[in-house]
Scaffold this active site. Sequence first.
Site, mmCIF file in Angstrom:
data_model
loop_
_atom_site.group_PDB
_atom_site.id
_atom_site.type_symbol
_atom_site.label_atom_id
_atom_site.label_comp_id
_atom_site.label_asym_id
_atom_site.label_seq_id
_atom_site.Cartn_x
_atom_site.Cartn_y
_atom_site.Cartn_z
ATOM 1 N N HIS A 105 0.863 -1.179 0.000
ATOM 2 C CA HIS A 105 0.000 0.000 0.000
ATOM 3 C C HIS A 105 0.902 1.233 0.000
ATOM 4 O O HIS A 105 2.019 1.202 0.528
ATOM 5 C CB HIS A 105 -0.882 0.030 1.241
ATOM 6 C CG HIS A 105 -1.953 -1.004 1.256
ATOM 7 N ND1 HIS A 105 -3.118 -0.845 1.970
ATOM 8 C CD2 HIS A 105 -2.052 -2.216 0.651
ATOM 9 C CE1 HIS A 105 -3.885 -1.904 1.814
ATOM 10 N NE2 HIS A 105 -3.247 -2.754 1.011
ATOM 11 N N GLU A 126 0.916 3.936 1.748
ATOM 12 C CA GLU A 126 1.362 4.402 3.065
ATOM 13 C C GLU A 126 2.526 3.570 3.587
ATOM 14 O O GLU A 126 3.498 4.116 4.117
ATOM 15 C CB GLU A 126 0.208 4.338 4.083
ATOM 16 C CG GLU A 126 -1.003 5.164 3.721
ATOM 17 C CD GLU A 126 -2.091 4.395 2.988
ATOM 18 O OE1 GLU A 126 -3.276 4.643 3.271
ATOM 19 O OE2 GLU A 126 -1.769 3.534 2.144
ATOM 20 N N CYS A 146 -6.422 2.041 5.771
ATOM 21 C CA CYS A 146 -7.004 0.759 6.181
ATOM 22 C C CYS A 146 -6.389 0.320 7.515
ATOM 23 O O CYS A 146 -5.463 0.961 8.021
ATOM 24 C CB CYS A 146 -6.727 -0.284 5.094
ATOM 25 S SG CYS A 146 -4.997 -0.819 5.034
ATOM 26 N N CYS A 173 -2.470 -0.159 7.346
ATOM 27 C CA CYS A 173 -1.735 1.100 7.207
ATOM 28 C C CYS A 173 -1.850 1.952 8.466
ATOM 29 O O CYS A 173 -0.872 2.560 8.892
ATOM 30 C CB CYS A 173 -2.221 1.854 5.982
ATOM 31 S SG CYS A 173 -1.795 1.013 4.443
#
EC number: 3.5.4.33
Length: 156
Positions: free
Chosen positions: A60, A62, A90, A93
């Site tokens: 992801h 992040e 999410c 993250c």
Amino acid sequence: MIDHPSYLVHQKWMSRVLELAKIAGNAGEVPVAAVIVNSDGKLIAEAQNRRQRDFDPTAHAEILALRQAGQILRNWHLNKCTLYVNLEPCPMCTGAILQARIGLLVYGADDPKTGTIRTVANFPDSVFSHHRLAVLGGIMESVCRQELQFWFAHLR
């Protein structure tokens, strides 16, 4: 639009996030990107979703930006940094953001499916959080949401 100097700074960095997110979307990734800036306003790290390209469920934006910032600063404590992302993080993250002790999280659109800053859950204020994360949501919210909705509409 708010005409406050800090808002203009947040808008500047969120615009960069949206540029990166568009690149990710064009590459077949969910168009999410992240930028990390230090307390002097200097860009430290930037990343975009790479799950499809890297065959990595943890890739992801992040997570990738946090890894990059830690390597550049040679420190995993990122308490003097601001993380910008176009979509509410999410659970994975958010956990990494809390572990990194990010000083400020700035995000664009709420995520009604997996957002764990304030939408589905509130990880920063939960009893298991050891770090009190400062959060500013809704920066360029309508643009962030529209870009994501446009991408998903064209996927179908």
